[in-house]
Design a protein around this motif. Structure first.
Motif, mmCIF file in Angstrom:
data_model
loop_
_atom_site.group_PDB
_atom_site.id
_atom_site.type_symbol
_atom_site.label_atom_id
_atom_site.label_comp_id
_atom_site.label_asym_id
_atom_site.label_seq_id
_atom_site.Cartn_x
_atom_site.Cartn_y
_atom_site.Cartn_z
ATOM 1 N N TYR A 130 0.844 -1.197 0.000
ATOM 2 C CA TYR A 130 0.000 0.000 0.000
ATOM 3 C C TYR A 130 0.881 1.250 0.000
ATOM 4 O O TYR A 130 0.668 2.179 -0.773
ATOM 5 N N LYS A 131 1.895 1.237 0.838
ATOM 6 C CA LYS A 131 2.812 2.374 0.956
ATOM 7 C C LYS A 131 3.553 2.630 -0.360
ATOM 8 O O LYS A 131 3.678 3.769 -0.804
ATOM 9 N N LYS A 132 4.034 1.556 -1.003
ATOM 10 C CA LYS A 132 4.771 1.722 -2.254
ATOM 11 C C LYS A 132 3.882 2.312 -3.338
ATOM 12 O O LYS A 132 4.322 3.158 -4.118
ATOM 13 N N LEU A 133 2.633 1.875 -3.394
ATOM 14 C CA LEU A 133 1.707 2.439 -4.375
ATOM 15 C C LEU A 133 1.534 3.938 -4.155
ATOM 16 O O LEU A 133 1.599 4.725 -5.109
ATOM 17 N N LEU A 134 1.337 4.337 -2.915
ATOM 18 C CA LEU A 134 1.175 5.761 -2.617
ATOM 19 C C LEU A 134 2.436 6.548 -2.965
ATOM 20 O O LEU A 134 2.360 7.630 -3.544
ATOM 21 N N GLU A 135 3.600 6.002 -2.631
ATOM 22 C CA GLU A 135 4.864 6.681 -2.924
ATOM 23 C C GLU A 135 5.072 6.878 -4.423
ATOM 24 O O GLU A 135 5.718 7.832 -4.840
ATOM 25 N N CYS A 136 4.517 5.983 -5.221
ATOM 26 C CA CYS A 136 4.672 6.063 -6.680
ATOM 27 C C CYS A 136 3.510 6.799 -7.342
ATOM 28 O O CYS A 136 3.417 6.831 -8.574
ATOM 29 N N GLY A 137 2.624 7.355 -6.546
ATOM 30 C CA GLY A 137 1.507 8.122 -7.092
ATOM 31 C C GLY A 137 0.420 7.258 -7.710
ATOM 32 O O GLY A 137 -0.288 7.700 -8.614
ATOM 33 N N ILE A 138 0.270 6.040 -7.218
ATOM 34 C CA ILE A 138 -0.738 5.113 -7.738
ATOM 35 C C ILE A 138 -1.859 4.986 -6.713
ATOM 36 O O ILE A 138 -1.605 4.713 -5.544
ATOM 37 N N ARG A 139 -3.087 5.180 -7.174
ATOM 38 C CA ARG A 139 -4.244 5.057 -6.294
ATOM 39 C C ARG A 139 -4.448 3.586 -5.937
ATOM 40 O O ARG A 139 -4.662 2.747 -6.823
ATOM 41 N N PRO A 140 -4.362 3.244 -4.651
ATOM 42 C CA PRO A 140 -4.502 1.843 -4.249
ATOM 43 C C PRO A 140 -5.920 1.313 -4.451
ATOM 44 O O PRO A 140 -6.894 2.017 -4.217
ATOM 45 N N SER A 141 -6.018 0.099 -4.932
ATOM 46 C CA SER A 141 -7.274 -0.650 -4.981
ATOM 47 C C SER A 141 -6.925 -2.044 -4.454
ATOM 48 O O SER A 141 -5.742 -2.376 -4.324
ATOM 49 N N ILE A 142 -7.910 -2.831 -4.178
ATOM 50 C CA ILE A 142 -7.643 -4.167 -3.638
ATOM 51 C C ILE A 142 -6.765 -4.964 -4.595
ATOM 52 O O ILE A 142 -5.784 -5.582 -4.186
ATOM 53 N N GLN A 143 -7.088 -4.937 -5.882
ATOM 54 C CA GLN A 143 -6.316 -5.712 -6.845
ATOM 55 C C GLN A 143 -4.895 -5.171 -6.995
ATOM 56 O O GLN A 143 -3.940 -5.936 -7.062
ATOM 57 N N ARG A 144 -4.735 -3.851 -7.039
ATOM 58 C CA ARG A 144 -3.394 -3.263 -7.159
ATOM 59 C C ARG A 144 -2.535 -3.597 -5.942
ATOM 60 O O ARG A 144 -1.355 -3.911 -6.076
ATOM 61 N N ILE A 145 -3.135 -3.524 -4.771
ATOM 62 C CA ILE A 145 -2.394 -3.847 -3.541
ATOM 63 C C ILE A 145 -1.959 -5.308 -3.567
ATOM 64 O O ILE A 145 -0.810 -5.628 -3.247
ATOM 65 N N GLU A 146 -2.849 -6.196 -3.961
ATOM 66 C CA GLU A 146 -2.514 -7.625 -4.001
ATOM 67 C C GLU A 146 -1.423 -7.928 -5.035
ATOM 68 O O GLU A 146 -0.540 -8.741 -4.777
ATOM 69 N N ILE A 147 -1.478 -7.274 -6.177
ATOM 70 C CA ILE A 147 -0.448 -7.486 -7.202
ATOM 71 C C ILE A 147 0.897 -6.969 -6.695
ATOM 72 O O ILE A 147 1.918 -7.647 -6.826
ATOM 73 N N MET A 148 0.906 -5.786 -6.092
ATOM 74 C CA MET A 148 2.149 -5.241 -5.540
ATOM 75 C C MET A 148 2.657 -6.107 -4.402
ATOM 76 O O MET A 148 3.856 -6.389 -4.305
ATOM 77 N N ARG A 149 1.774 -6.564 -3.536
ATOM 78 C CA ARG A 149 2.178 -7.433 -2.427
ATOM 79 C C ARG A 149 2.825 -8.713 -2.973
ATOM 80 O O ARG A 149 3.830 -9.176 -2.441
ATOM 81 N N TYR A 150 2.260 -9.247 -4.035
ATOM 82 C CA TYR A 150 2.827 -10.454 -4.643
ATOM 83 C C TYR A 150 4.249 -10.180 -5.131
ATOM 84 O O TYR A 150 5.160 -10.968 -4.895
ATOM 85 N N LEU A 151 4.447 -9.061 -5.823
ATOM 86 C CA LEU A 151 5.785 -8.719 -6.318
ATOM 87 C C LEU A 151 6.787 -8.522 -5.181
ATOM 88 O O LEU A 151 7.941 -8.919 -5.292
#
Length: 169
Positions: free
Chosen positions: A33-54
């Motif tokens: 969640y934090k990385k998405l915010l730092e990169c200017g990406i609006r978090p959604s459940i799917q985006r958070i899960e994809i980033m968490r996987y990476l």
């Protein structure tokens, strides 16, 4: 924190939905969640899960590998969603797109400069943080705007070399 003591359920939901800098600094939040915010990406459940996987699978997964694993937790996720999300992550600097060979595109949640090694036998990709892509210190690229620098090595990994040596013995 008085709000949290007086209204624990409300405060928990409210604090997790706020995005202000003050709350991000004082709260222990999910690294994805934090990385998405730092990169200017609006978090959604799917985006958070994809980033968490990476961030938790350092295997340099492909879109299909991510899809197969996330489909178990998010039945509504599609390959197209994963493709579009990873493309956006790459464009915004939240993930690296690795194209060591033209037949396979992999993704890396570790965006710090580092080299990669691809084993031609098993297909694994290894990180080498102690080796970084070259930087144009001498000015040889004067007039050019470098937007990305990647360093890849190809060969045979120690595990596959050991297997080859055992087969020869």
């Amino acid at each position: 924190m008085a709000l949290k003591r007086l209204f624990p359920n409300f405060a928990e939901k409210y604090l997790h939905s706020c995005h202000s800098t003050i709350e991000l600094k004082t709260m222990n939040i999910d690294p994805a969640y934090k990385k998405l915010l730092e990169c200017g990406i609006r978090p959604s459940i799917q985006r958070i899960e994809i980033m968490r996987y990476l961030l938790t699978h350092h295997t340099h997964p492909t879109i299909d590998e991510i899809f197969v694993n996330l489909k178990k937790r998010i039945p509504t996720v599609s390959r197209t969603t994963i493709y579009n999300t990873l493309r956006m992550f790459s464009e915004k600097g939240a993930a690296l797109m690795i194209t060591i060979d033209e037949h396979r595109v992999c993704y890396d949640g570790d965006t710090q400069p580092h080299a990669h090694f691809s084993c031609k036998n098993c297909g694994k990709i290894y990180d080498f943080h102690q080796i970084q892509p070259p930087i144009d210190l001498a000015g040889a690229m004067k007039g050019f705007k470098v937007e990305d620098a990647q360093l890849y090595y190809k060969g045979v990994c120690p595990e596959c070399l050991a297997k080859e040596n055992r087969q020869l013995s």
